[in-house]
Scaffold this motif. Structure first.
Motif, mmCIF file in Angstrom:
data_model
loop_
_atom_site.group_PDB
_atom_site.id
_atom_site.type_symbol
_atom_site.label_atom_id
_atom_site.label_comp_id
_atom_site.label_asym_id
_atom_site.label_seq_id
_atom_site.Cartn_x
_atom_site.Cartn_y
_atom_site.Cartn_z
ATOM 1 N N VAL A 151 -16.776 24.413 22.483
ATOM 2 C CA VAL A 151 -17.092 24.691 21.085
ATOM 3 C C VAL A 151 -18.601 24.657 20.837
ATOM 4 O O VAL A 151 -19.152 25.478 20.112
ATOM 5 C CB VAL A 151 -16.395 23.663 20.164
ATOM 6 C CG1 VAL A 151 -16.854 23.802 18.741
ATOM 7 C CG2 VAL A 151 -14.891 23.832 20.250
ATOM 8 N N LEU A 152 -19.283 23.679 21.450
ATOM 9 C CA LEU A 152 -20.700 23.486 21.155
ATOM 10 C C LEU A 152 -21.631 24.153 22.164
ATOM 11 O O LEU A 152 -22.831 24.217 21.927
ATOM 12 C CB LEU A 152 -21.023 21.988 21.085
ATOM 13 C CG LEU A 152 -20.266 21.182 20.017
ATOM 14 C CD1 LEU A 152 -20.688 19.727 20.061
ATOM 15 C CD2 LEU A 152 -20.518 21.750 18.638
ATOM 16 N N ASN A 153 -21.094 24.607 23.325
ATOM 17 C CA ASN A 153 -21.925 25.247 24.342
ATOM 18 C C ASN A 153 -23.093 24.366 24.774
ATOM 19 O O ASN A 153 -24.263 24.680 24.555
ATOM 20 C CB ASN A 153 -22.483 26.590 23.824
ATOM 21 C CG ASN A 153 -21.392 27.615 23.729
ATOM 22 O OD1 ASN A 153 -20.652 27.831 24.690
ATOM 23 N ND2 ASN A 153 -21.255 28.235 22.584
ATOM 24 N N ALA A 200 -11.191 30.512 14.330
ATOM 25 C CA ALA A 200 -12.307 29.573 14.438
ATOM 26 C C ALA A 200 -13.476 30.177 15.204
ATOM 27 O O ALA A 200 -14.493 29.530 15.398
ATOM 28 C CB ALA A 200 -11.826 28.286 15.111
ATOM 29 N N LEU A 228 -26.151 22.328 17.130
ATOM 30 C CA LEU A 228 -25.076 22.939 17.904
ATOM 31 C C LEU A 228 -23.833 23.149 17.042
ATOM 32 O O LEU A 228 -23.135 24.154 17.158
ATOM 33 C CB LEU A 228 -24.728 22.055 19.113
ATOM 34 C CG LEU A 228 -25.806 21.908 20.192
ATOM 35 C CD1 LEU A 228 -25.330 20.944 21.270
ATOM 36 C CD2 LEU A 228 -26.130 23.245 20.815
ATOM 37 N N LEU A 229 -23.552 22.176 16.151
ATOM 38 C CA LEU A 229 -22.393 22.298 15.266
ATOM 39 C C LEU A 229 -22.597 23.441 14.278
ATOM 40 O O LEU A 229 -21.683 24.232 14.022
ATOM 41 C CB LEU A 229 -22.162 20.981 14.511
ATOM 42 C CG LEU A 229 -21.587 19.837 15.346
ATOM 43 C CD1 LEU A 229 -21.747 18.510 14.641
ATOM 44 C CD2 LEU A 229 -20.115 20.086 15.643
ATOM 45 N N ILE A 238 -19.265 24.963 12.609
ATOM 46 C CA ILE A 238 -18.521 23.796 12.142
ATOM 47 C C ILE A 238 -19.381 23.113 11.084
ATOM 48 O O ILE A 238 -20.209 22.247 11.361
ATOM 49 C CB ILE A 238 -18.214 22.858 13.318
ATOM 50 C CG1 ILE A 238 -17.431 23.648 14.361
ATOM 51 C CG2 ILE A 238 -17.381 21.668 12.862
ATOM 52 C CD1 ILE A 238 -17.234 22.926 15.646
ATOM 53 N N ALA A 265 -22.082 26.692 15.939
ATOM 54 C CA ALA A 265 -20.678 26.968 16.229
ATOM 55 C C ALA A 265 -19.876 27.201 14.956
ATOM 56 O O ALA A 265 -18.678 27.432 14.997
ATOM 57 C CB ALA A 265 -20.077 25.803 17.019
#
Lengths: 377, 358
Positions: A125-127, A61, B38-39, B44, B42
């Motif tokens: 995950v998003l920082n 991931a 942000l997603l 996602i 990352a």
């Protein structure tokens, strides 16, 4: 593992173990502690298994980081707190089912920890920006603050009594107690986060403080005492044993040389568990004493946090690639760098051991301070 | 609601709650906008399979709706000083489900783990649940078994039923998906049905626990509608963001928790008829009797822009399209949502008939 590491690890294990065996021989140790220990041992092994399963998933991931003290190595997975968090919660919920605990503060504490793990993982995950980090810690403790219906009294030290000429032994500070607890838990979660950057340091400090919490509550256990204090001690032990179980499992992979990083998920989880145990167990002032290294690190870091000095993202000591040792940097104002400038360059593993020994010494001193405080009350 | 207010039956607390939820809605809109980049950064994200040639859009926006809902409910808990342990346990269950849902979205765990995660999440509520475990006995059963009881206490089986039911709720919303706006839409329709049910239950002359249950249900469903409408604004066709397993798990768990705390799980089961039908249709594929692909989507005809039902996919969406013929993605979504609404209205009818003939 070197002899020194084995020695230190055995102290962490044996100290509470001897207490437990002693209490058991006195017939003071209830069966529930043995059941809890067995459940936590199973939890430890299951967490080891889950960590191994999750590490490739994290890499896939893209949740990974480079070990800045080991140049030229591949990135390793990060945020293994996403395993320790749910495992801890699952273990505590299982214990709650076994012991049929319906106390609303207990539930609220679990909610707070769960919320913090969620927000910590979201952060990893998003920082998110650091301002959001503070807000997240603040929101997470709210369920516990709402449910807290215990005493909000603080003991008054003798000299204060003399100065203010009062006969009271404790004052009820009401809502200020709740405000203090809120700020304290925000502090706990973030202070473990900034005393970091060395393999095994974040988990290590959490384990040392956790063992101190366990020892404190084992000392409080007294079969002759029937007051609420015994309930608080029991809940604390029930909440801290699974934490030690999952933390030891994480340490196995995070100790130098680390195969996995813990991420903000773990440091937030850890700070919140310790804060919640202290609130439910009614010993926040002792936890504050256990946190002296974190408080010192925070005070040292203040000038940089407030912007008086420039601050880089990781305020790490500099690696001397020839000697393999880390040297303290003048421009980084934190405990790790100050310590290295005092004692000279050390390897990463020795540095970690130094700081953990310092943490343990502070915890022992905390017991001393508590004894003195009570004697001179 | 305006009717109840005029009757003086609508307490002030509902107004305060509505105001808080309106703020929650706008704040969630803002957070969604902030979180979308942000997603993406990352990684996602997902491709909209019904819009070939478009860029990937962010996924798992449930990570915004989950914490916003929890924050809103905790705020309401502070305002109303609710210390009920089942309320707290419900919040824990929802929080745990959002955590595990987001973990699933990021790490892509196996489907067996998904079932296990839903099961573990409901445990806090099961432990804390100290309410009645009675079920009403329908008249014909009474006649058949010649008993005078109106309800039987099924004890632990009630808890087992609730556990399995919440696992079902979380996963069934997850599989009735694949069309822009469908997951949020069905959740909103069911949520509105839950709200209406509990508004009906409110009765100022009744002083029993039933009023407490109805109040808690309203308190728990209004913030859910607020955050869901905010998500829908971005997820409605053409979608700018996907909801991810995070949202579908969150949604299923909120609905299950409200039904348990509000003591109406049987009504929720009736509201879930489309999800139950979809699950039954999908069973042969889920059990492996027929081959199953990852997304069992209808096929897009790029010339007409309409979706056509596929014979090999055994789910509600494809069956419906094969009956009514190809439809655009937006019309298909509206069809299914209307079907959901019709089922919810029918549920009220069934409830009325059931009670009349008890």
């Amino acid at each position: 593992m070197t002899l020194l590491e084995k020695f230190l690890l055995s102290i962490l294990f044996l100290l509470p173990l001897t207490q437990i065996i002693n209490l058991f021989q006195q017939g003071a140790l209830p069966l529930y502690i043995l059941i809890t220990i067995v459940v936590c041992i199973c939890c430890y092994f299951f967490t080891l298994y889950l960590i191994k399963e999750t590490m490739p998933l994290l890499l896939k991931a893209g949740i990974q980081g480079r070990d800045l003290h080991k140049p030229g190595t591949d990135p390793i997975p990060e945020s293994i707190g996403i395993v320790s968090g749910p495992m801890y919660l699952g273990c505590v919920i299982l214990l709650q089912i076994v012991y049929q605990i319906k106390l609303s503060e207990f539930n609220a504490g679990i909610t707070s920890i769960c919320f913090m793990v969620l927000l910590g993982f979201m952060d990893d995950v998003l920082n998110v920006r650091w301002r959001v980090k503070i807000y997240l810690s603040f929101v997470s403790i709210l369920p516990l603050i709402v449910a807290y219906s215990g005493s909000t009294y603080v003991l008054i030290p003798k000299f204060v009594k003399i100065v203010f000429s009062t006969a009271h032994t404790a004052i009820d500070i009401g809502i200020f107690y709740k405000i203090f607890v809120t700020f304290f838990s925000v502090f706990c979660t973030n202070s473990i986060n900034i005393l970091a950057g060395v393999n095994g340091l974040e988990v290590g400090q959490s384990i040392v403080i956790g063992v101190a919490v366990l020892v404190l509550n084992l000392l409080r256990l007294n079969p002759n005492d029937a007051s609420m204090d015994q309930e608080y001690a029991r809940f604390s032990i029930l909440l801290i044993l699974p934490f030690l179980a999952v933390s030891f499992a994480v340490l196995k992979f995070n100790w130098c040389p680390a195969k996995v990083f813990v991420g903000d998920t773990y440091t937030y989880f850890s700070g919140m568990v310790l804060a919640v145990v202290a609130v439910i167990g009614h010993f926040p002032e002792m936890l504050a004493l256990f946190f002296i290294p974190q408080i010192l690190n925070f005070l040292f870091s203040l000038p940089q946090l407030l912007g008086f000095f420039p601050m880089s993202r990781h305020r790490l000591p500099k690696l001397n690639q020839k000697t393999g040792k880390l040297a303290g940097q003048k421009q980084h104002h934190n405990l790790i760098n100050f310590w290295l400038r005092i004692v000279g360059p050390k390897t990463e593993k020795m540095l970690c051991i130094h700081i953990l020994v310092f943490q343990a010494v502070c915890c022992v001193a905390a017991f001393g301070i508590r004894y003195l405080y009570r004697e001179f009350l």
